[in-house]
Scaffold this motif. Structure first.
Motif, PDB file in Angstrom:
ATOM      1  N   ASP A 134      -9.463  -3.382   1.743  1.00 36.19           N
ATOM      2  CA  ASP A 134      -9.699  -1.971   1.439  1.00 36.19           C
ATOM      3  C   ASP A 134      -8.553  -1.176   2.024  1.00 36.19           C
ATOM      4  O   ASP A 134      -8.299  -1.239   3.235  1.00 36.19           O
ATOM      5  CB  ASP A 134     -11.032  -1.496   2.030  1.00 36.19           C
ATOM      6  CG  ASP A 134     -12.226  -2.050   1.287  1.00 36.19           C
ATOM      7  OD1 ASP A 134     -12.080  -2.404   0.107  1.00 36.19           O
ATOM      8  OD2 ASP A 134     -13.312  -2.132   1.889  1.00 36.19           O
ATOM      9  N   LYS A 182      -3.450   8.637   2.240  1.00 33.14           N
ATOM     10  CA  LYS A 182      -3.551   9.964   1.634  1.00 33.14           C
ATOM     11  C   LYS A 182      -2.771  10.969   2.470  1.00 33.14           C
ATOM     12  O   LYS A 182      -2.777  10.900   3.691  1.00 33.14           O
ATOM     13  CB  LYS A 182      -5.016  10.392   1.562  1.00 33.14           C
ATOM     14  CG  LYS A 182      -5.848   9.491   0.676  1.00 33.14           C
ATOM     15  CD  LYS A 182      -7.300   9.881   0.679  1.00 33.14           C
ATOM     16  CE  LYS A 182      -8.072   8.888  -0.183  1.00 33.14           C
ATOM     17  NZ  LYS A 182      -9.489   9.078  -0.095  1.00 33.14           N
ATOM     18  N   GLN A 204      -5.908   3.877   6.062  1.00 27.66           N
ATOM     19  CA  GLN A 204      -6.981   2.951   6.395  1.00 27.66           C
ATOM     20  C   GLN A 204      -6.670   1.612   5.753  1.00 27.66           C
ATOM     21  O   GLN A 204      -6.367   1.532   4.560  1.00 27.66           O
ATOM     22  CB  GLN A 204      -8.332   3.452   5.916  1.00 27.66           C
ATOM     23  CG  GLN A 204      -9.449   2.484   6.271  1.00 27.66           C
ATOM     24  CD  GLN A 204     -10.817   3.088   6.101  1.00 27.66           C
ATOM     25  OE1 GLN A 204     -10.974   4.288   5.913  1.00 27.66           O
ATOM     26  NE2 GLN A 204     -11.825   2.250   6.172  1.00 27.66           N
ATOM     27  N   GLN A 208      -2.420   5.821  -2.677  1.00 30.07           N
ATOM     28  CA  GLN A 208      -3.206   4.689  -3.150  1.00 30.07           C
ATOM     29  C   GLN A 208      -4.529   4.603  -2.399  1.00 30.07           C
ATOM     30  O   GLN A 208      -4.608   4.847  -1.213  1.00 30.07           O
ATOM     31  CB  GLN A 208      -2.416   3.394  -2.938  1.00 30.07           C
ATOM     32  CG  GLN A 208      -3.086   2.147  -3.442  1.00 30.07           C
ATOM     33  CD  GLN A 208      -2.204   0.907  -3.279  1.00 30.07           C
ATOM     34  OE1 GLN A 208      -1.030   1.003  -2.926  1.00 30.07           O
ATOM     35  NE2 GLN A 208      -2.777  -0.244  -3.524  1.00 30.07           N
ATOM     36  N   SER A 209      -5.566   4.243  -3.123  1.00 33.03           N
ATOM     37  CA  SER A 209      -6.880   3.972  -2.541  1.00 33.03           C
ATOM     38  C   SER A 209      -7.507   2.866  -3.384  1.00 33.03           C
ATOM     39  O   SER A 209      -7.853   3.097  -4.534  1.00 33.03           O
ATOM     40  CB  SER A 209      -7.748   5.234  -2.561  1.00 33.03           C
ATOM     41  OG  SER A 209      -8.992   4.971  -1.960  1.00 33.03           O
ATOM     42  N   ASP A 210      -7.593   1.655  -2.830  1.00 35.65           N
ATOM     43  CA  ASP A 210      -8.045   0.508  -3.610  1.00 35.65           C
ATOM     44  C   ASP A 210      -8.962  -0.409  -2.812  1.00 35.65           C
ATOM     45  O   ASP A 210      -8.894  -0.477  -1.585  1.00 35.65           O
ATOM     46  CB  ASP A 210      -6.848  -0.334  -4.083  1.00 35.65           C
ATOM     47  CG  ASP A 210      -6.111   0.280  -5.247  1.00 35.65           C
ATOM     48  OD1 ASP A 210      -6.771   0.829  -6.145  1.00 35.65           O
ATOM     49  OD2 ASP A 210      -4.865   0.207  -5.256  1.00 35.65           O
ATOM     50  N   HIS A 211      -9.781  -1.130  -3.550  1.00 34.04           N
ATOM     51  CA  HIS A 211     -10.663  -2.182  -3.051  1.00 34.04           C
ATOM     52  C   HIS A 211     -10.140  -3.452  -3.736  1.00 34.04           C
ATOM     53  O   HIS A 211     -10.516  -3.764  -4.855  1.00 34.04           O
ATOM     54  CB  HIS A 211     -12.102  -1.832  -3.484  1.00 34.04           C
ATOM     55  CG  HIS A 211     -13.180  -2.723  -3.006  1.00 34.04           C
ATOM     56  ND1 HIS A 211     -13.535  -2.829  -1.683  1.00 34.04           N
ATOM     57  CD2 HIS A 211     -14.035  -3.527  -3.680  1.00 34.04           C
ATOM     58  CE1 HIS A 211     -14.562  -3.654  -1.569  1.00 34.04           C
ATOM     59  NE2 HIS A 211     -14.875  -4.098  -2.768  1.00 34.04           N
ATOM     60  N   SER A 217      -6.111   2.588   1.905  1.00 38.96           N
ATOM     61  CA  SER A 217      -6.015   3.984   1.504  1.00 38.96           C
ATOM     62  C   SER A 217      -4.896   4.652   2.294  1.00 38.96           C
ATOM     63  O   SER A 217      -4.781   4.448   3.499  1.00 38.96           O
ATOM     64  CB  SER A 217      -7.346   4.695   1.788  1.00 38.96           C
ATOM     65  OG  SER A 217      -7.243   6.063   1.494  1.00 38.96           O
ATOM     66  N   VAL A 244       0.861  -1.177   0.000  1.00 37.10           N
ATOM     67  CA  VAL A 244       0.000   0.000   0.000  1.00 37.10           C
ATOM     68  C   VAL A 244       0.899   1.229   0.000  1.00 37.10           C
ATOM     69  O   VAL A 244       1.626   1.472   0.962  1.00 37.10           O
ATOM     70  CB  VAL A 244      -0.915   0.034   1.252  1.00 37.10           C
ATOM     71  CG1 VAL A 244      -1.893   1.201   1.160  1.00 37.10           C
ATOM     72  CG2 VAL A 244      -1.647  -1.288   1.430  1.00 37.10           C
TER      73      VAL A 244
END
Length: 176
Positions: free
Chosen positions: A125, A129, A138, A98-101, A127, A94
């Motif tokens: 999930d 930022k 997260q 990055q922000s991914d499911h 994230s 991560v």
């Protein structure tokens, strides 16, 4: 569960962290109560290692997850490892921004709807930022199920979901 990169570094004899990176970044305050945080170093960089134990083998779902935070690299990152229900699902990187499911093939959670049992698909999930000095992270293990054309995830399926590993703001100002 494999902690491949971290285990290799520790096996090479890297020393313990001079500072408590878990406390200094605020990581220990934004992790789930089923996780513990420990500090170490890789070279001269402080590293935080989260070890999470979710449930036990008699529960509907049990897992072991680890999230290793590298806060002082060029861009901060986590490496997340996951094993659940006795199966190793590997590691996931991560990166900042990055922000991914991320679907985890083979990982499922049984959900009963109107006396029928369905297998909800497992996801990671993630994230991160912000910037390396101050960021919001997260990392959750979640499950989703499409039923009658609608997608349901997390607490819509069960009050135990999602399993939050890390949720909140971290700061490395003055550490790196």
């Amino acid at each position: 569960m494999k902690l491949s990169f971290l285990a290799a570094c520790l096996a090479l004899g890297f020393a313990s962290a001079a500072i408590d990176i878990c406390e200094e970044t605020g990581l220990e305050n934004i992790t789930a109560n089923y996780c513990t945080c420990s500090s170490t170093t890789v070279g001269t960089n402080p590293v935080a290692v989260l070890e999470c134990g979710i449930g036990n083998s008699s529960d509907i779902f049990y897992a072991k997850a680890n999230a290793t935070l590298f806060p002082c690299t060029k861009t901060a990152k986590f490496i997340v490892g996951l094993s659940a229900m006795g199966t190793d699902y590997g590691t996931f990187e991560v990166d900042m921004g990055q922000s991914d499911h991320i679907m985890i093939p083979g990982l499922s959670y049984n959900v009963t709807i109107a006396s029928e049992t369905y297998a909800a698909q497992g996801y990671l999930d993630v994230s991160m930022k912000g910037n390396t000095e101050d960021f919001v992270a997260q990392i959750d293990i979640d499950f989703c199920l499409t039923f009658l054309g609608a997608e349901f995830c997390g607490e819509e399926l069960s009050p135990q979901l999602p399993y939050n590993l890390v949720t909140g703001e971290l700061t490395t100002t003055g550490i790196c």
